[in-house]
Design a protein around this motif. Structure first.
Motif, mmCIF file in Angstrom:
data_model
loop_
_atom_site.group_PDB
_atom_site.id
_atom_site.type_symbol
_atom_site.label_atom_id
_atom_site.label_comp_id
_atom_site.label_asym_id
_atom_site.label_seq_id
_atom_site.Cartn_x
_atom_site.Cartn_y
_atom_site.Cartn_z
ATOM 1 N N ALA A 166 -15.189 -24.151 -34.419
ATOM 2 C CA ALA A 166 -16.366 -24.001 -33.573
ATOM 3 C C ALA A 166 -16.627 -22.522 -33.307
ATOM 4 N N VAL A 217 -19.897 -20.285 -34.511
ATOM 5 C CA VAL A 217 -20.689 -19.500 -33.573
ATOM 6 C C VAL A 217 -20.774 -18.039 -34.013
ATOM 7 N N TYR A 275 -13.396 -37.563 -36.861
ATOM 8 C CA TYR A 275 -13.701 -38.704 -35.998
ATOM 9 C C TYR A 275 -13.430 -40.042 -36.658
ATOM 10 N N SER A 331 -20.839 -34.914 -30.499
ATOM 11 C CA SER A 331 -19.636 -34.217 -30.929
ATOM 12 C C SER A 331 -19.503 -34.136 -32.440
ATOM 13 N N PRO A 332 -19.725 -35.234 -33.189
ATOM 14 C CA PRO A 332 -19.551 -35.088 -34.638
ATOM 15 C C PRO A 332 -20.661 -34.310 -35.325
ATOM 16 N N TRP A 381 -22.868 -31.620 -34.077
ATOM 17 C CA TRP A 381 -23.515 -30.373 -33.656
ATOM 18 C C TRP A 381 -23.413 -29.273 -34.698
ATOM 19 N N GLU A 382 -22.287 -29.270 -35.458
ATOM 20 C CA GLU A 382 -22.158 -28.258 -36.511
ATOM 21 C C GLU A 382 -23.230 -28.425 -37.570
ATOM 22 N N ALA A 392 -24.108 -19.207 -28.806
ATOM 23 C CA ALA A 392 -22.652 -19.054 -28.709
ATOM 24 C C ALA A 392 -22.115 -19.782 -27.484
ATOM 25 N N GLY A 413 -22.111 -23.410 -28.359
ATOM 26 C CA GLY A 413 -21.031 -23.749 -29.281
ATOM 27 C C GLY A 413 -19.699 -23.791 -28.561
ATOM 28 N N SER A 414 -19.509 -22.868 -27.597
ATOM 29 C CA SER A 414 -18.207 -22.849 -26.949
ATOM 30 C C SER A 414 -18.037 -24.049 -26.025
ATOM 31 N N ALA A 421 -16.668 -26.450 -28.326
ATOM 32 C CA ALA A 421 -15.307 -26.078 -28.702
ATOM 33 C C ALA A 421 -14.341 -26.335 -27.560
ATOM 34 N N PHE A 422 -14.724 -25.890 -26.368
ATOM 35 C CA PHE A 422 -13.787 -25.933 -25.247
ATOM 36 C C PHE A 422 -13.977 -27.173 -24.397
ATOM 37 N N THR A 439 -14.618 -30.255 -25.044
ATOM 38 C CA THR A 439 -14.014 -31.517 -25.436
ATOM 39 C C THR A 439 -12.532 -31.555 -25.109
ATOM 40 N N TYR A 440 -11.946 -30.368 -24.886
ATOM 41 C CA TYR A 440 -10.523 -30.346 -24.575
ATOM 42 C C TYR A 440 -10.296 -29.675 -23.233
ATOM 43 N N GLY A 441 -9.949 -30.460 -22.251
ATOM 44 C CA GLY A 441 -9.475 -29.853 -21.018
ATOM 45 C C GLY A 441 -10.534 -29.290 -20.113
ATOM 46 N N MET A 442 -11.498 -28.592 -20.679
ATOM 47 C CA MET A 442 -12.476 -27.953 -19.801
ATOM 48 C C MET A 442 -13.685 -28.848 -19.561
#
Ligand code: HDD
Ligand code: HEM
Ligand code: HEM
Lengths: 442, 336
Positions: free
Chosen positions: A66, A70, A117, B53-54, B56-57, B97, B100-101, B104-105, B107-110
């Motif tokens: 990711a 970016v 996924y 989630s799957p 966005w890229e 950016a 994107g973050s 990145a972030f 989905t895990y913890g944040m």
């Protein structure tokens, strides 16, 4: 004056973005291959440890990808925003690989999304594994295509330039320029090598912390063996890159070697300093080695820097970058070789504290080698942005405010970098491999 | 069809693709933040996570494809737009950016970090606003060119009613397109609560979307009469577009055929987008750069087209696979 300032800030901003992107890009190129190795071994040997390894690596990979996406989008746009004159000229000749690169991204992004996924969604697990193959192809090909663009900047061909007008354009000739083979091979192999060492560092860290779990030993073994293969390849291709420089970009090699007078029987200069008269002091000189590197025989002639007008010589500090890259390369290849030897003959020394400590820093060292390798290659091309055709200053933007943007992006990357580290640590701390193994009943 | 026309058509189609998929993404982010603030988080949050989630890229690559493609086919755009857009372009990069973050972030913890969620939601409206400056500038009047110097008149841009009407249209459309897609997606997921809420959002943003489009057309009349006159010649497309708009609203209002309803929204925007694009032709940048003058050499153009066709052969099947697995797979959507 003002324009020169903006060219300077454009350089800083390009350097900043690239230096940041390259970390994530390198991991993005190499880690899918490592995941595939672990996944494949896990399936073949029906070994749940390797399957878990693939799964945990891919979870961490999501985050680095990711950030790679970016920062890659940033550098992609910045090429046009900061170097509009360069892109207008070079775009006519070298747009093709850039365009191909977007397809490689597409291909990678699509299958990576599916792979991540769809754990346990297919009845036949090999289908799921198969999804990794397009991911590897996509990420490696994006490195190939962008490196081709960079090779073109070093050895431009495939067009004629008369009075600022470009004619007789041959896109394929431009793509397959003399710099392409060595550059592509070296970038790929160093990316695989770096990813292997980075993952080895993680495993070594857990072993050093006292974990005796076979999971970490397997991870360490797989990554170190891969690292051995890729680091030897990288060193061999690095040697070929030197030969390429000697033939096509002698000024870059001469600057890297502080080789001022054209000469045969030239020695290879390691480290040292330059005094005021541009004499090399305190250096380690290996006789004939530079001639052998360039021409494969001790009597080969090596072109010196003094053949070039003063304003077309690259800065001399690239010498240290080159030496450091080579030193790290040889050290890391040695480390991986030592591991292979120890595991064969003296198993328990492979988990010796000191050996593990060195292994923990190997990933960081490899990343440093990537960074300084690029700085060497790019600064060594200066003052040209397109060697022989366009100087860096002429390629830059003429608009103001690049300095403000430099600060803004500085903040952005600092936040992104800090965020990645915090998240990655959190992820692996709160959900340790041991806990996950227990959950799986292993 | 001439090569330059082919090139710009392909790029315009991809830009339209980006407008749709990115609108869904941006709008969803905004709704997600909004529902978080108003305490209805769980209702639509999971739906949004599962779809976004799957993909966005992939959404992001549409954008990359467009700007790499336009510089490839029309290298002069790098010179004009590259110089002029330094500030707005960089703002877009930074906003992208941040977005994107979050993926990145977040989905895990944040996930529950409110600041990040807030920033993420706000980028959903600010990115369309900042990206739309490209289209605004392309109408001319905000750039002056003297020799090798291109200058963007930022003050005029910021005080132009035309510019603000385009920004408004961009934001409203994002919310409308996104809400209509998510209504359909949640109905397929059998998530009726989220569906009902999203349907309300869809209806709420429906009328503003056409009204703001009308405002843009009208303010174009004073800002760029030439383009306005051209566009009138394609009024049949605009009328069809409005027709599809009514079909969509009718279905949403009657709570049926959500799939067809969303398709109508896409057609509504497609027609308007291509009426706008066709009448913009031949200008890439009024009045400095036309498609013909900005075009790359023929050899490069041909090789780009060949690569494009080969690329499509690779991508279309892969893309269908994604749709099959994530959008048309009932079990996945329902989280089974
Ligand atoms: C893990 C990273 C790494 C390691 C260990 C090495 N390199 Fe390297 N090197 C790179 C990573 C790299 C790079 C980052 O990939 C560069 C920058 C630009 C390029 O083409 O590759 C590079 C460039 C580069 C160049 C310049 C090529 C050019 O400008 O066209 C030469 C001559 C070498 N390398 C030679 C070597 C040698 C003889 C090594 C001995 C072990 C070596 N490298 C190790
Ligand atoms: C001028 C230099 C570069 C430019 C313009 C550039 C451009 C980009 C862009 C636009 C993206 C985002 C694509 C997306 O949306 O998915 C990206 C990502 C990526 N780039 Fe770069 N890039 C550059 C240098 C490099 C280099 C040198 C490498 C390899 C060694 C590389 C490898 C990658 C990879 C693998 C990704 C995918 C993200 C990931 O998997 O981490 N890039 N790059
Ligand atoms: C494709 C178009 C590219 C353009 C227009 C470009 C342009 C530039 C310029 C103008 C600089 C500043 C040089 C200086 O220090 O004076 C630079 C530096 C740099 N570039 Fe490239 N480059 C390109 C490709 C790449 C690629 C593919 C990479 C690989 C990641 C790369 C890596 C770097 C690095 C690491 C630096 C920093 C060197 C330093 O610290 O000075 N570049 N680039």
């Amino acid at each position: 004056m003002f324009e020169n300032n903006m060219a300077m800030y454009s350089r800083y901003l390009t350097e900043l973005t690239l230096a940041f992107h390259i970390i994530f890009a390198t991991i993005g190129v190499g880690v899918p291959l490592m995941i595939a190795l672990a996944h494949w071994i896990g399936l073949r040997k029906k070994d749940p440890h390797f399957l878990l390894l693939a799964r945990r690596w891919s979870r961490g990979f999501v985050i680095t990808v990711a950030v790679g996406v970016v920062t890659g989008t940033a550098i992609g746009l910045q090429l046009s925003l900061l170097w509009p004159n360069f892109m207008e000229l070079a775009g006519q000749v070298i747009a093709l690989p850039l365009f191909m690169e977007t397809f490689a991204f597409f291909f990678e992004a699509i299958f990576l999304g599916i792979y991540l996924y769809t754990w346990n969604r297919f009845k036949n697990p090999y289908y799921h594994f198969g999804l990794l193959i397009p991911v590897i192809i996509g990420s490696s090909m994006s490195a190939v295509f962008i490196t081709i663009v960079n090779a073109f900047m070093n050895a431009p061909q495939g067009f004629e330039l008369k009075n600022g007008v470009i004619t007789n354009i041959q896109p394929l000739v431009a793509m397959f320029n003399p710099a392409t083979p060595t550059k592509v091979a070296h970038v790929l192999s160093s990316a695989y090598m770096t990813s292997a060492f980075v993952l080895a560092s993680i495993a070594a860290f857990h072993l050093l912390k006292g974990s005796k779990h076979v999971y970490h030993k397997k991870a360490f073994h797989l990554t170190m063996i891969a690292a051995l293969i890729f680091s030897v390849t990288t060193a061999l291709v690095g040697d070929l890159s030197g030969k390429y420089l000697g033939k096509y970009q002698p000024e870059k090699l001469a600057a890297a070697e502080w080789h001022f007078e054209t000469d045969d029987k030239a020695p290879l200069v390691l480290f040292g300093v330059l005094n005021e008269e541009q004499e090399v002091k305190n250096a380690l000189k290996i006789p004939y080695a530079l001639s052998i590197l360039v021409g494969a025989k001790p009597s080969a002639e090596v072109i010196g820097l003094n053949e070039y007008p003063e304003d077309e010589r690259p800065p001399l500090y690239v010498h240290y970058l080159f030496d450091l890259m080579v030193t790290i390369g040889i050290f890391l290849a040695g480390l991986a070789f030592l591991y292979a030897a120890l595991i064969q003959w003296k198993q328990k020394f492979a988990y010796n504290k000191w050996f593990l400590r060195l292994s923990v820093i190997s990933g960081g060292l490899a990343l440093i080698a990537i960074e300084i390798g690029w700085i060497f290659a790019e600064v060594g091309r200066q003052p040209w942005i397109l060697r022989g055709y366009m100087k860096t200053i002429e390629g830059a933007t003429t608009s103001a405010h690049v300095d403000i943007l430099l600060a803004a992006f500085g903040f952005l990357y600092a936040a992104l970098g800090a965020g990645s580290i915090i998240i990655l640590r959190k992820m692996f701390k709160t959900n340790t491999a041991e806990a996950e193994l227990k959950e799986l009943g292993l | 069809m001439s090569l330059e026309l082919l090139g710009i058509t392909v790029l315009w189609i991809f830009l339209f693709g980006y407008v749709i998929v990115a609108s869904i993404d941006f709008g969803a982010g905004f709704f997600s933040m909004y529902s978080d603030i108003s305490g209805r988080k769980d209702m639509i949050h999971t739906i949004i996570q599962r779809y976004l989630s799957p993909v966005w890229e992939i959404t992001n690559v549409f954008l990359v494809f467009f700007f790499v493609g336009i510089v490839g086919f029309f290298p002069k755009t790098a010179f004009y737009y590259g110089t002029a857009l330094l500030i707005p372009g960089s703002i877009s990069i930074i906003l992208l950016a941040i977005r994107g973050s979050y993926y990145a972030f977040g989905t895990y913890g944040m996930k529950n970090n409110r600041i990040l969620t807030f920033l993420y939601g706000m980028t959903g409206v600010f990115i369309p606003a900042s990206l739309s400056t490209v289209l605004i500038i392309s109408e001319g009047g905000f750039i002056s060119v003297k020799g090798k110097h291109v200058k963007l008149h930022l003050l005029e841009l910021l005080t132009s009613p035309f510019a603000w009407s385009v920004v408004l249209l961009a934001i409203v459309s994002v919310l409308f397109i996104s809400a209509s897609f998510l209504t359909w997606y949640s109905s397929k997921a059998n998530d009726y609560k989220a569906g009902a809420l999203l349907r309300k959002y869809t209806l709420a943003w429906s009328l503003p979307s056409v009204l703001s489009a009308l405002v843009v057309v009208l303010s174009m009349k004073t800002h760029n009469p030439e383009h306005f006159e051209n566009m009138i010649q394609y009024s049949w497309m605009l009328i069809l577009s409005i027709l599809f708009f009514f079909i969509a609203v009718f279905f949403f209002y009657r709570k049926k055929h959500y799939g067809a309803a969303f398709l109508s929204v896409v057609l509504q925007y497609a027609l308007a987008f291509f009426a706008y694009g066709t009448s913009h032709y031949p200008y890439l940048l009024y009045p400095y750069l036309t498609v013909q003058a900005g075009f790359t050499n023929e050899t490069m153009a041909k090789s780009l087209v060949i690569v494009f066709i080969l690329g499509l052969l690779l991508l279309v099947p892969s893309f269908l696979l994604v749709l099959k697995l994530f959008v048309f797979d009932k079990n996945y959507i329902q989280g089974k």
